[in-house]
Design a protein around this motif. Structure first.
Motif, PDB file in Angstrom:
ATOM      1  N   GLU A 120      29.123 -15.649 -31.555  1.00  0.00           N
ATOM      2  CA  GLU A 120      28.709 -17.014 -31.267  1.00  0.00           C
ATOM      3  C   GLU A 120      29.961 -17.845 -31.003  1.00  0.00           C
ATOM      4  O   GLU A 120      31.048 -17.504 -31.464  1.00  0.00           O
TER       5      GLU A 120
ATOM      6  N   GLY B 298      26.534 -21.566 -29.265  1.00  0.00           N
ATOM      7  CA  GLY B 298      25.772 -20.664 -28.412  1.00  0.00           C
ATOM      8  C   GLY B 298      26.298 -19.255 -28.569  1.00  0.00           C
ATOM      9  O   GLY B 298      27.092 -18.977 -29.466  1.00  0.00           O
TER      10      GLY B 298
ATOM     11  N   GLN C 257      26.051 -12.117 -24.208  1.00  0.00           N
ATOM     12  CA  GLN C 257      24.975 -12.127 -23.212  1.00  0.00           C
ATOM     13  C   GLN C 257      25.069 -10.924 -22.285  1.00  0.00           C
ATOM     14  O   GLN C 257      24.058 -10.379 -21.875  1.00  0.00           O
TER      15      GLN C 257
ATOM     16  N   VAL D  81      14.280 -17.306 -26.050  1.00  0.00           N
ATOM     17  CA  VAL D  81      15.112 -17.708 -27.183  1.00  0.00           C
ATOM     18  C   VAL D  81      14.225 -18.473 -28.152  1.00  0.00           C
ATOM     19  O   VAL D  81      13.500 -19.387 -27.751  1.00  0.00           O
TER      20      VAL D  81
ATOM     21  N   VAL E  97      17.251 -14.067 -30.032  1.00  0.00           N
ATOM     22  CA  VAL E  97      17.317 -14.032 -28.576  1.00  0.00           C
ATOM     23  C   VAL E  97      16.691 -12.709 -28.148  1.00  0.00           C
ATOM     24  O   VAL E  97      16.997 -11.653 -28.701  1.00  0.00           O
TER      25      VAL E  97
ATOM     26  N   LEU F 133      16.464 -24.275 -22.467  1.00  0.00           N
ATOM     27  CA  LEU F 133      16.213 -22.870 -22.792  1.00  0.00           C
ATOM     28  C   LEU F 133      14.796 -22.429 -22.465  1.00  0.00           C
ATOM     29  O   LEU F 133      14.463 -21.258 -22.625  1.00  0.00           O
TER      30      LEU F 133
ATOM     31  N   VAL G 296      21.118 -18.774 -20.380  1.00  0.00           N
ATOM     32  CA  VAL G 296      22.078 -18.220 -21.343  1.00  0.00           C
ATOM     33  C   VAL G 296      22.915 -17.133 -20.670  1.00  0.00           C
ATOM     34  O   VAL G 296      24.103 -16.997 -20.959  1.00  0.00           O
TER      35      VAL G 296
ATOM     36  N   PRO H 144      26.615 -19.343 -20.314  1.00  0.00           N
ATOM     37  CA  PRO H 144      26.527 -19.343 -21.778  1.00  0.00           C
ATOM     38  C   PRO H 144      27.328 -20.444 -22.468  1.00  0.00           C
ATOM     39  O   PRO H 144      26.995 -20.849 -23.578  1.00  0.00           O
TER      40      PRO H 144
ATOM     41  N   GLY I  80      23.806 -23.228 -21.021  1.00  0.00           N
ATOM     42  CA  GLY I  80      23.157 -22.259 -21.897  1.00  0.00           C
ATOM     43  C   GLY I  80      23.472 -22.403 -23.373  1.00  0.00           C
ATOM     44  O   GLY I  80      23.209 -21.488 -24.153  1.00  0.00           O
ATOM     45  N   TRP I  81      24.045 -23.565 -23.779  1.00  0.00           N
ATOM     46  CA  TRP I  81      24.267 -23.762 -25.220  1.00  0.00           C
ATOM     47  C   TRP I  81      22.923 -23.685 -25.936  1.00  0.00           C
ATOM     48  O   TRP I  81      21.871 -23.927 -25.344  1.00  0.00           O
ATOM     49  N   LEU I  82      22.955 -23.336 -27.219  1.00  0.00           N
ATOM     50  CA  LEU I  82      21.711 -23.135 -27.960  1.00  0.00           C
ATOM     51  C   LEU I  82      21.359 -24.303 -28.869  1.00  0.00           C
ATOM     52  O   LEU I  82      20.254 -24.839 -28.790  1.00  0.00           O
TER      53      LEU I  82
END
Length: 127
Positions: A14, A28, A34, A43, A61, A85, A91, A95, A99-101
């Motif tokens: 991460e 992320g 990924q 996700v 994920v 997302l 992602v 990423p 594509g941050w979570l």
């Protein structure tokens, strides 16, 4: 392999970026993660307001052939999730950007600095 210098990393693949306010961070999965997972199709994340402990699972994920747990890189409160997302493939394509979570209000900003820097993460993955 893209490993931005301005981020911090975990051994669980991460990344974390402390935002300008000094108390909130984006997190992320890394480009390496990924690429190892393959095409990401879904996700699932815990809800905002959830208190996170470092290394605790905060979501999953799902890729075409596998499902992987996501581990909190730092302790804090989950204060936001990335609405983009809904199109989980972001992602794979970006990423470290779109594509941050999650957004985390960190318990201790110094904990971010204790994570791996880009050079150490490169060494970890053999890049």
């Amino acid at each position: 392999m893209n490993i931005p210098e301005d981020l911090r990393y975990t051994k669980d693949h991460e990344w974390v970026k402390l935002l300008d306010d000094g108390s909130t961070a984006l997190a992320g999965i890394t480009d390496f993660a990924q690429s190892e997972l393959g095409d990401i199709v879904f996700v699932e994340l815990k809800a905002p307001g959830t208190k996170l402990k470092a290394h605790e699972v905060f979501g999953t994920v799902e890729a075409v052939k596998t499902v992987a747990d996501l581990f909190a890189p730092i302790a804090g409160e989950l204060v936001g999730i990335n609405e983009a997302l809904d199109a989980a493939e972001v992602v794979n394509t970006d990423p470290y950007g779109e594509g941050w979570l999650v957004k985390i209000k960190v318990d201790d900003a110094k904990a971010v600095e204790e994570l791996l820097d880009a050079a150490s993460y490169r060494q970890l993955i053999g890049a």
